[in-house]
Motif scaffolding. Structure first.
Motif, mmCIF file in Angstrom:
data_model
loop_
_atom_site.group_PDB
_atom_site.id
_atom_site.type_symbol
_atom_site.label_atom_id
_atom_site.label_comp_id
_atom_site.label_asym_id
_atom_site.label_seq_id
_atom_site.Cartn_x
_atom_site.Cartn_y
_atom_site.Cartn_z
ATOM 1 N N ILE A 187 0.866 -1.175 0.000
ATOM 2 C CA ILE A 187 0.000 0.000 0.000
ATOM 3 C C ILE A 187 0.902 1.224 0.000
ATOM 4 O O ILE A 187 1.779 1.360 0.859
ATOM 5 C CB ILE A 187 -0.930 0.030 1.230
ATOM 6 C CG1 ILE A 187 -1.795 -1.245 1.287
ATOM 7 C CG2 ILE A 187 -1.797 1.279 1.202
ATOM 8 C CD1 ILE A 187 -2.720 -1.415 0.108
ATOM 9 N N LEU A 188 0.689 2.109 -0.974
ATOM 10 C CA LEU A 188 1.509 3.317 -1.103
ATOM 11 C C LEU A 188 0.697 4.535 -0.688
ATOM 12 O O LEU A 188 -0.442 4.711 -1.129
ATOM 13 C CB LEU A 188 1.981 3.476 -2.551
ATOM 14 C CG LEU A 188 2.822 4.717 -2.861
ATOM 15 C CD1 LEU A 188 4.164 4.664 -2.129
ATOM 16 C CD2 LEU A 188 3.047 4.848 -4.373
ATOM 17 N N THR A 189 1.261 5.372 0.156
ATOM 18 C CA THR A 189 0.625 6.618 0.565
ATOM 19 C C THR A 189 1.601 7.772 0.358
ATOM 20 O O THR A 189 2.820 7.567 0.283
ATOM 21 C CB THR A 189 0.194 6.588 2.052
ATOM 22 O OG1 THR A 189 1.360 6.672 2.900
ATOM 23 C CG2 THR A 189 -0.571 5.314 2.388
ATOM 24 N N VAL A 190 1.037 8.985 0.259
ATOM 25 C CA VAL A 190 1.882 10.181 0.174
ATOM 26 C C VAL A 190 1.297 11.270 1.058
ATOM 27 O O VAL A 190 0.121 11.244 1.417
ATOM 28 C CB VAL A 190 2.029 10.726 -1.268
ATOM 29 C CG1 VAL A 190 2.719 9.724 -2.167
ATOM 30 C CG2 VAL A 190 0.680 11.131 -1.839
ATOM 31 N N SER A 191 2.129 12.250 1.355
ATOM 32 C CA SER A 191 1.722 13.353 2.217
ATOM 33 C C SER A 191 0.685 14.239 1.533
ATOM 34 O O SER A 191 0.760 14.495 0.328
ATOM 35 C CB SER A 191 2.944 14.190 2.599
ATOM 36 O OG SER A 191 2.551 15.363 3.273
ATOM 37 N N ARG A 192 -0.277 14.733 2.327
ATOM 38 C CA ARG A 192 -1.271 15.661 1.817
ATOM 39 C C ARG A 192 -0.670 17.053 1.591
ATOM 40 O O ARG A 192 -1.187 17.823 0.781
ATOM 41 C CB ARG A 192 -2.415 15.823 2.829
ATOM 42 C CG ARG A 192 -3.189 14.573 3.137
ATOM 43 C CD ARG A 192 -4.227 14.867 4.231
ATOM 44 N NE ARG A 192 -4.831 13.653 4.750
ATOM 45 C CZ ARG A 192 -5.926 13.087 4.259
ATOM 46 N NH1 ARG A 192 -6.527 13.644 3.226
ATOM 47 N NH2 ARG A 192 -6.415 11.980 4.790
ATOM 48 N N ALA A 193 0.394 17.377 2.305
ATOM 49 C CA ALA A 193 0.929 18.742 2.283
ATOM 50 C C ALA A 193 1.297 19.195 0.874
ATOM 51 O O ALA A 193 0.811 20.224 0.405
ATOM 52 C CB ALA A 193 2.105 18.863 3.241
ATOM 53 N N PRO A 194 2.144 18.425 0.165
ATOM 54 C CA PRO A 194 2.457 18.814 -1.216
ATOM 55 C C PRO A 194 1.717 17.902 -2.190
ATOM 56 O O PRO A 194 2.299 17.362 -3.116
ATOM 57 C CB PRO A 194 3.962 18.571 -1.285
ATOM 58 C CG PRO A 194 4.169 17.369 -0.409
ATOM 59 C CD PRO A 194 3.088 17.392 0.643
ATOM 60 N N LEU A 195 0.407 17.670 -1.981
ATOM 61 C CA LEU A 195 -0.294 16.582 -2.662
ATOM 62 C C LEU A 195 -0.138 16.614 -4.174
ATOM 63 O O LEU A 195 0.126 15.577 -4.794
ATOM 64 C CB LEU A 195 -1.783 16.591 -2.296
ATOM 65 C CG LEU A 195 -2.605 15.442 -2.898
ATOM 66 C CD1 LEU A 195 -2.037 14.101 -2.480
ATOM 67 C CD2 LEU A 195 -4.062 15.562 -2.483
ATOM 68 N N GLY A 196 -0.312 17.783 -4.798
ATOM 69 C CA GLY A 196 -0.197 17.833 -6.249
ATOM 70 C C GLY A 196 1.135 17.295 -6.731
ATOM 71 O O GLY A 196 1.209 16.430 -7.609
ATOM 72 N N GLY A 197 2.215 17.777 -6.150
ATOM 73 C CA GLY A 197 3.542 17.302 -6.521
ATOM 74 C C GLY A 197 3.796 15.887 -6.035
ATOM 75 O O GLY A 197 4.488 15.108 -6.699
ATOM 76 N N ALA A 198 3.229 15.557 -4.874
ATOM 77 C CA ALA A 198 3.458 14.231 -4.310
ATOM 78 C C ALA A 198 2.865 13.140 -5.188
ATOM 79 O O ALA A 198 3.402 12.031 -5.270
ATOM 80 C CB ALA A 198 2.869 14.150 -2.899
ATOM 81 N N LEU A 199 1.752 13.436 -5.851
ATOM 82 C CA LEU A 199 1.155 12.448 -6.754
ATOM 83 C C LEU A 199 2.089 12.153 -7.922
ATOM 84 O O LEU A 199 2.232 10.998 -8.350
ATOM 85 C CB LEU A 199 -0.197 12.953 -7.260
ATOM 86 C CG LEU A 199 -1.300 13.079 -6.207
ATOM 87 C CD1 LEU A 199 -2.539 13.716 -6.820
ATOM 88 C CD2 LEU A 199 -1.645 11.721 -5.621
ATOM 89 N N LEU A 200 2.733 13.193 -8.432
ATOM 90 C CA LEU A 200 3.720 12.999 -9.493
ATOM 91 C C LEU A 200 4.899 12.187 -8.969
ATOM 92 O O LEU A 200 5.370 11.237 -9.616
ATOM 93 C CB LEU A 200 4.191 14.349 -10.019
ATOM 94 C CG LEU A 200 5.333 14.324 -11.045
ATOM 95 C CD1 LEU A 200 4.934 13.541 -12.290
ATOM 96 C CD2 LEU A 200 5.724 15.750 -11.423
ATOM 97 N N ASP A 201 5.374 12.534 -7.785
ATOM 98 C CA ASP A 201 6.491 11.809 -7.181
ATOM 99 C C ASP A 201 6.145 10.341 -6.968
ATOM 100 O O ASP A 201 6.974 9.445 -7.175
ATOM 101 C CB ASP A 201 6.870 12.445 -5.842
ATOM 102 C CG ASP A 201 7.363 13.879 -5.986
ATOM 103 O OD1 ASP A 201 7.768 14.265 -7.101
ATOM 104 O OD2 ASP A 201 7.308 14.620 -4.980
#
Length: 243
Positions: A138-152
């Motif tokens: 399961i992969l999660t990313v931070s909400r803080a930089p969400l737009g960029g985090a989705l790309l990352d």
């Protein structure tokens, strides 16, 4: 399938595998693949991802809980992020590409009639057992930089999938998990400031399964690429060249 020995081979042999052997993948190998994936580029080196790896009893418990929620239609009332429009809202050419994919998977490969909703649903529920793979991620990313985090996150996923091919493994990135993110949070410790991006099945492909022959097509370069050249002495002899 044999391990990919070059990046080109990894790219050409990577596919969304939907039938796996139960053969275990050692933890040391999983850690090595994640170490390689962590070399992915991210905005200002933020590395906004968190990875949750489930095997054995932990994976079985999650699968049981997910299948129960799926059977009872207990999907999350609100998505954690805007992943995709409803099926009837897809514009062209994406609608046609999705329809072509569905036809090749369900009708041509699995032999399901287009109107057989029960059969389609039965295949879809296999997502929640990670298609039989011994490793569920399961992969999660931070909400803080969400737009960029989705790309990352996309860069991280691609690196993980290509690294897996180098070890003779296959993967399947699975958006189906975001429908049940509250269930996931009962089984893995997702930080409050993180959103669930997807699941990933990881293991050895069952090449004898009929799904082992399923492949998707890609659009030619000329359909999505425009070349620009401001050098008047270039070989093309033009300022821009649309392939």
């Amino acid at each position: 399938m044999d391990p990919a020995t070059t990046i080109e081979e990894a790219l050409l042999t990577r596919r969304s595998c939907r039938a796996f052997l139960p053969t275990p993948v050692p933890r040391s190998e999983i850690e090595r693949l994640l170490t390689l994936a962590a070399r992915s580029a991210s905005n200002s080196n933020c590395q906004p991802w968190q990875v949750h790896v489930l095997t054995g009893a932990a994976k079985r418990a999650l699968t049981e809980d997910l299948l129960g929620a799926h059977a009872e239609e207990r999907r999350a009332e609100q998505a954690e992020f805007d992943y995709q429009p409803q099926p009837d809202a897809w514009p062209e050419p994406f609608r046609s590409r999705r329809r072509s994919f569905g036809q090749s998977l369900y009708q041509e490969t699995l032999g399901m009639a287009a109107e057989d909703v029960t059969a389609h649903r039965g295949h879809h529920r296999r997502n929640y057992d990670f298609f039989g793979a011994p490793v569920g991620i399961i992969l999660t990313v931070s909400r803080a930089p969400l737009g960029g985090a989705l790309l990352d996150a996309g860069l991280f996923l691609q690196a993980l999938m290509l690294a897996a091919r180098g070890d003779g493994l296959h993967t399947c990135a699975q958006a189906a998990f975001i429908d049940f993110h509250p269930v996931l949070r009962r089984h893995v410790t997702v930080p409050d400031d993180h959103v669930v991006i997807c699941g990933v099945a990881l293991g050895y492909a069952d090449e004898d399964h009929r799904l082992g022959a399923h492949r998707t097509t890609r659009e030619p370069v000329g359909l999505f690429t425009t070349f620009y050249d401001s050098d008047s002495d270039s070989d093309s002899g033009s300022d821009s060249d649309t392939v």
